[in-house]
Enzyme design. Structure first.
Site, PDB file in Angstrom:
ATOM      1  N   LYS A  34     -11.933  -2.978   1.480  1.00  0.00           N
ATOM      2  CA  LYS A  34     -11.288  -1.763   0.966  1.00  0.00           C
ATOM      3  C   LYS A  34     -11.642  -0.584   1.868  1.00  0.00           C
ATOM      4  CE  LYS A  34     -11.058   0.790  -3.488  1.00  0.00           C
ATOM      5  NZ  LYS A  34     -11.575   0.806  -4.876  1.00  0.00           N
ATOM      6  N   SER A  83      -8.103   0.905  -8.335  1.00  0.00           N
ATOM      7  CA  SER A  83      -7.777   1.421  -7.027  1.00  0.00           C
ATOM      8  C   SER A  83      -7.878   0.408  -5.884  1.00  0.00           C
ATOM      9  CB  SER A  83      -8.695   2.606  -6.706  1.00  0.00           C
ATOM     10  OG  SER A  83     -10.045   2.200  -6.666  1.00  0.00           O
ATOM     11  N   SER A  88     -11.773  -0.692 -11.052  1.00  0.00           N
ATOM     12  CA  SER A  88     -10.944  -0.764  -9.850  1.00  0.00           C
ATOM     13  C   SER A  88     -10.878  -2.107  -9.141  1.00  0.00           C
ATOM     14  CB  SER A  88     -11.384   0.288  -8.850  1.00  0.00           C
ATOM     15  OG  SER A  88     -10.763   1.490  -9.178  1.00  0.00           O
TER      16      SER A  88
HETATM   17  N1  GLN Z   1      -8.811   3.970 -13.015  1.00  0.00           N
HETATM   18  C1  GLN Z   1     -10.154   4.429 -12.853  1.00  0.00           C
HETATM   19  C2  GLN Z   1     -10.159   5.811 -12.246  1.00  0.00           C
HETATM   20  O1  GLN Z   1      -9.124   6.223 -11.866  1.00  0.00           O
HETATM   21  C3  GLN Z   1     -10.940   3.457 -12.052  1.00  0.00           C
HETATM   22  C4  GLN Z   1     -11.250   3.855 -10.671  1.00  0.00           C
HETATM   23  C5  GLN Z   1     -12.263   2.993  -9.990  1.00  0.00           C
HETATM   24  O2  GLN Z   1     -12.841   2.068 -10.553  1.00  0.00           O
HETATM   25  N2  GLN Z   1     -12.545   3.361  -8.725  1.00  0.00           N
HETATM   26  O3  GLN Z   1     -11.136   6.459 -12.144  1.00  0.00           O
END
Ligand code: GLN
Length: 489
Positions: free
Chosen positions: A78, A153, A177
């Site tokens: 990532k 994400s 994420s």
């Molecule tokens: N959807 C969550 C957020 O927007 C998860 C993000 C993550 O785990 N990086 O913060």
């Protein structure tokens, strides 16, 4: 771990074929922001050479045998995790031109075994989102239906695995994420115990919640990658040693584990409800002792998570001023204007929203009302899990209330996406491990469920996932059979 594609990246022809096939597939999917196996080989070679100088003279045959299994295994990373030789954009204009001067510990450990980081994957800007659509640098689509999002994400990482481009990919999980895109794309997604894997080299979003995470094609690979990465690291003071009696605990299929199935009104889309029920039924059919349980604090998870995550994000992102880091505007009258312009042009709307929310909840005189209150809720959630894990060994719950939603206005609004984080954020608030696993395909889209266990009990998650895989084998998207093969196949 079994050996993948022994010849991959070791003969020039195989490497060229691989590169061309991935580029071909990724044209429609957009999993990668950068893809360059050759550069990955150079980065991995340098790390290996450095280790060999450090350990010159040691002959450890177990190590050699382990490394043989990993040699030439391609993996994706990532783009909020540092790998030298690649950029480190976090999906943001702010860091679009930033190249990483060092490599994350977790990546280094995999390279030391012989695995090769072949590219950097797309993500919601700085990890903030649930679709990968907030990336400023590209669109990632779901290999099951390209009109739909990959989830986020870590959307690019989940797609790289789901579309057969790599057997595993690293992501991060701050509030779901890795698990949510894993569920949307039909792969495994592990968020480890907080502190089990070094965060050195992971660009910080919400430091007390996040962890480097794994998306993988099967349970064996998920477990092997986790074990390879798990370690105390002097570069990350929040890493903790895994208790000795748990370090080698077996993750072999074990149907004596007591499973709690989260009950109550869960508000699931019918397709997700069917997959969830199917997973619970499969566990019963496999002979697990299964009971329905409740987690009353879950209704406070989303407000607590977004208060804490935004507060930490506002502090962590203060470093992007356009001076030391970040986009440097062409012209500014004075330093204040330079910083303002850098932030205005460098950050997208979701990131700006969260920085504003973070500074709002932290503003002087109001900390008791928001931030400290959220920390109390966090403790209550942790206590709720402690109570639960006195009665059961593993908790089964949904990952996300809907399957992969369409891109754009036909999908979920940013607010709906946040509310839908209620199942995933609990594990981050409590610091415990959680594994998303495929639970079938409904109306052409994969459905995932997740299993949770107490801190450092990842082996229980692998044990349940292995047993479940006999009944609910992972399906691959019809157009994208894996480009890699297991050596045994
Ligand atoms: N959807 C969550 C957020 O927007 C998860 C993000 C993550 O785990 N990086 O913060």
């Amino acid at each position: 771990m079994e050996s993948y594609w022994k010849t991959l990246l070791t003969t020039p022809e195989a490497a060229t074929n691989y590169r061309d096939s991935v580029r071909d597939r990724d044209h429609d999917l957009g999993a990668f922001l950068e893809f360059d196996p050759q550069r990955g080989c150079t980065a991995a070679g340098d790390i290996l050479a450095e280790r060999n100088t450090e350990t010159a003279g040691d002959t450890n045959t177990t190590d050699d045998a382990r490394s043989a299994a990993w040699a030439g295994v391609p993996f994706a990373v990532k783009d909020n995790i540092a790998v030298t030789g690649f950029r480190l954009t976090c999906g943001s204009r702010m860091l679009e031109k930033f190249s990483s001067p060092y490599t994350a510990t977790a990546v280094q450990r995999l390279c030391t075994l012989g695995a090769i980081p072949v590219g950097k994957t797309n993500l919601d800007e700085f990890g903030m989102g649930s679709s990968t659509d907030t990336s400023a640098l590209g669109v990632t689509s779901n290999p099951w239906d390209r009109s739909r999002v990959a989830g986020g994400s870590s959307g690019g990482s989940a797609v790289a695995v789901a579309a057969g481009m790599v057997p595993f990919a690293l992501g991060s999980d701050t509030g779901g994420s890795i698990r949510q895109p894993a569920a949307f794309c039909g792969v495994y997604g592990l968020k480890p115990t907080y502190g089990a894997v070094s965060r050195y080299g992971l660009v910080a979003y919400a430091s007390s919640l996040e962890s480097i995470a794994v998306a993988a094609a099967d349970v064996d690979t998920t477990e092997a990658v986790f074990r390879a990465m798990r370690a105390v690291d002097e570069m990350d003071q929040s890493t903790i040693e895994c208790p000795a009696d748990l370090a080698d605990a077996s993750g072999a299929a074990d149907t004596t584990l007591r499973i709690g199935v989260l009950g109550g009104e869960l508000g699931l889309d019918p397709a997700v409800a069917t997959g969830y029920q199917g997973a619970a039924d499969a566990l019963k059919a496999l002979g697990f002792p299964v009971s329905a349980v409740e987690l009353p604090t879950i209704e406070y998870a989303v407000p607590a998570y977004y208060t804490i995550a935004a507060a930490e994000a506002s502090a962590n992102l203060a470093r992007y001023t356009g001076i030391r880091y970040g986009l440097r505007p062409d012209y500014a009258e004075n330093p204040e204007e330079l910083v303002r312009t850098a932030r205005d042009q460098g950050f997208g709307p979701e990131v700006k929203l969260r920085i504003l929310l973070g500074t709002y909840v932290l503003r002087s005189g109001f900390q008791d009302q928001y931030y400290l209150r959220a920390q109390k809720v966090r403790t209550a959630i942790r206590n709720d899990f402690d109570r639960l894990f006195g009665e059961i060994d593993v908790l089964l719950m949904p990952v996300f209330p809907t399957p992969a939603f369409p891109h754009g206005d036909a999908g979920l609004t940013p607010f709906q996406q946040k509310i839908a984080d209620r199942f995933t954020t609990t594990a981050n608030l409590a610091g415990i491990p959680a594994l998303a696993l495929p639970a079938g395909v409904e109306a052409g889209l994969p459905v995932g469920v997740q299993v949770l266990a107490p801190a450092f009990h990842e082996h229980r998650l692998f044990a349940v996932a292995r047993a479940l895989a006999q009944r609910l084998p992972r399906a691959t998207p019809p157009d994208y059979p894996p480009l890699w093969r297991k050596a045994s196949e």
